[in-house]
Design a protein around this motif. Structure first.
Motif, short mmCIF file in Angstrom:
data_model
loop_
_atom_site.label_atom_id
_atom_site.label_comp_id
_atom_site.label_asym_id
_atom_site.label_seq_id
_atom_site.Cartn_x
_atom_site.Cartn_y
_atom_site.Cartn_z
N VAL A 29 0.84 -1.20 0.00
CA VAL A 29 0.00 0.00 0.00
C VAL A 29 0.87 1.25 0.00
N LEU A 30 1.93 1.25 0.82
CA LEU A 30 2.83 2.42 0.87
C LEU A 30 3.55 2.60 -0.46
N GLY A 31 3.97 1.50 -1.09
CA GLY A 31 4.63 1.60 -2.38
C GLY A 31 3.70 2.16 -3.44
N ALA A 32 2.45 1.68 -3.45
CA ALA A 32 1.47 2.20 -4.41
C ALA A 32 1.21 3.68 -4.15
N ASN A 33 1.14 4.05 -2.88
CA ASN A 33 0.91 5.45 -2.52
C ASN A 33 2.04 6.33 -3.05
N ASP A 34 3.27 5.86 -2.89
CA ASP A 34 4.42 6.62 -3.41
C ASP A 34 4.33 6.76 -4.92
N VAL A 196 -7.63 8.36 -1.09
CA VAL A 196 -8.67 7.99 -0.12
C VAL A 196 -8.70 6.47 0.05
N LEU A 197 -8.63 5.77 -1.07
CA LEU A 197 -8.67 4.31 -1.03
C LEU A 197 -7.48 3.72 -0.29
N THR A 198 -6.26 4.19 -0.60
CA THR A 198 -5.09 3.66 0.09
C THR A 198 -5.09 4.07 1.57
N GLY A 199 -5.65 5.24 1.87
CA GLY A 199 -5.75 5.65 3.27
C GLY A 199 -6.68 4.75 4.05
N VAL A 200 -7.80 4.38 3.45
CA VAL A 200 -8.75 3.47 4.11
C VAL A 200 -8.11 2.10 4.32
N ILE A 201 -7.41 1.60 3.30
CA ILE A 201 -6.77 0.29 3.41
C ILE A 201 -5.70 0.31 4.48
N SER A 202 -4.88 1.36 4.50
CA SER A 202 -3.83 1.47 5.53
C SER A 202 -4.42 1.49 6.93
N ALA A 203 -5.50 2.24 7.09
CA ALA A 203 -6.15 2.32 8.40
C ALA A 203 -6.72 0.97 8.82
N ARG A 204 -7.34 0.28 7.89
CA ARG A 204 -7.90 -1.04 8.20
C ARG A 204 -6.80 -2.02 8.59
N GLY A 211 -10.29 8.07 9.19
CA GLY A 211 -10.33 9.52 9.02
C GLY A 211 -8.98 10.19 8.98
N ARG A 212 -8.15 9.95 9.99
CA ARG A 212 -6.86 10.63 10.07
C ARG A 212 -5.92 10.20 8.94
N GLN A 213 -5.88 8.90 8.64
CA GLN A 213 -5.00 8.41 7.59
C GLN A 213 -5.41 8.94 6.22
N VAL A 214 -6.71 8.97 5.96
CA VAL A 214 -7.21 9.50 4.69
C VAL A 214 -6.87 10.98 4.57
N ALA A 215 -7.07 11.73 5.65
CA ALA A 215 -6.78 13.17 5.63
C ALA A 215 -5.30 13.42 5.34
N ARG A 216 -4.41 12.65 5.99
CA ARG A 216 -2.97 12.81 5.74
C ARG A 216 -2.64 12.52 4.28
N ASN A 217 -3.20 11.43 3.76
CA ASN A 217 -2.92 11.06 2.37
C ASN A 217 -3.37 12.15 1.40
N VAL A 218 -4.61 12.59 1.57
CA VAL A 218 -5.19 13.54 0.62
C VAL A 218 -4.50 14.89 0.72
N ILE A 219 -4.28 15.38 1.93
CA ILE A 219 -3.63 16.67 2.10
C ILE A 219 -2.21 16.64 1.55
N GLY A 220 -1.45 15.59 1.88
CA GLY A 220 -0.08 15.48 1.39
C GLY A 220 -0.01 15.39 -0.12
N GLY A 221 -0.86 14.54 -0.71
CA GLY A 221 -0.86 14.37 -2.16
C GLY A 221 -1.31 15.64 -2.88
N THR A 222 -2.35 16.29 -2.36
CA THR A 222 -2.84 17.52 -2.98
C THR A 222 -1.80 18.63 -2.91
N LEU A 223 -1.12 18.74 -1.76
CA LEU A 223 -0.08 19.75 -1.60
C LEU A 223 1.06 19.51 -2.59
N ALA A 224 1.47 18.24 -2.74
CA ALA A 224 2.55 17.92 -3.67
C ALA A 224 2.18 18.31 -5.10
N MET A 225 0.95 17.99 -5.50
CA MET A 225 0.52 18.34 -6.85
C MET A 225 0.42 19.85 -7.04
#
Length: 239
Positions: A29-34, A196-204, A211-225
């Motif tokens: 999941v982390l590799g896919a996220n990267d 959002v999907l990888t955040g949910v999977i990571s949290a599970r 909630g927290r994992q999804v927020a970190r993923n989305v905020i970090g990815g959006t900021l990078a873009m």
């Protein structure tokens, strides 16, 4: 109560197998996220400078290949170093068992006594485990290593590279299916959905709320873009 029921090893098949599988899933999941974030960042950065599909796809493919290879090589080096360290520790433990068996038995007894067993039972457990598999018993409680289940650097490298590759495909597909003027919005929507999907999977996998994992993923990815798009836009204006 028998000794076999009293002492549970960390590499018993049900527990050890489940832990190993969870670790692999988390790594995937982390590799896919990267792959998603880094490739999308490169693509959006180029899209900020030009709407032409060819340079955007070229940059995206280069980011995918370079990122997957980097992930694979990095994981191979990391796990190889860990494996070499584990082998050295096991060799040291094997030598100590051969040269000072009484001291090693006393050490194992002390460890089990420290875990809450009374002195006689701790000694009995240590004697029986030493007779069954001295190296395995010491490696488990002293080093937290299973001598029969060392991580393969090739497996780790392949899994990391593949996970990155799969994640990086998403922003590339978004470029292919969208018109030039819609590259950035379509990529952004696809990436946010994937994060959002990888955040949910990571949290599970971690047994926590998403909630927290999804927020970190989305905020970090959006900021990078956003940052890479802004830099690409400035470079495009300068050129």
């Amino acid at each position: 109560m028998t000794i076999e029921r009293t002492v549970m090893t960390s590499h018993d098949e049900p527990h050890g197998g489940s832990t190993t599988r969870l670790n692999w899933l988390r790594a995937a999941v982390l590799g896919a996220n990267d792959g998603i974030v880094s490739t999308a960042g490169v693509i959006v950065g180029v899209a900020g400078a030009t709407t032409a599909r060819a340079p955007i796809l070229t940059a995206g493919i280069a980011a995918l290949v370079a990122g997957a290879l980097s992930m694979g090589v990095g994981e191979y080096v990391s796990v190889s170093t860990q494996r070499d360290t584990e082998k050295a520790l096991l060799e040291k433990e094997r030598r100590e068992l051969a040269e000072t068996p009484d001291e090693e038995l006393s050490e194992l007894t002390s460890i089990y006594a420290g875990k809450g067993l009374d002195a006689d039972l701790a000694h009995q457990v240590a004697v029986q485990l030493t007779a069954h598999d001295a190296l395995g018993a010491h490696a488990e409680v002293e080093l937290q290593i299973d001598p029969d289940n060392l991580t393969s650097p090739w497996h780790a490298a392949g899994a990391s590279a593949l996970a990155f590759f799969v994640g990086a495909l998403l922003p590339l597909l978004a470029v292919l299916i969208s018109s030039p003027n819609w590259h950035v919005p379509v990529i952004g929507a696809a990436v946010i959905f994937a994060l959002v999907l990888t955040g949910v999977i990571s949290a599970r996998l971690g047994g926590m709320g998403p909630g927290r994992q999804v927020a970190r993923n989305v905020i970090g990815g959006t900021l990078a873009m956003a940052v890479t798009y802004g830099i690409g836009s400035l470079v495009g204006l300068a050129l």
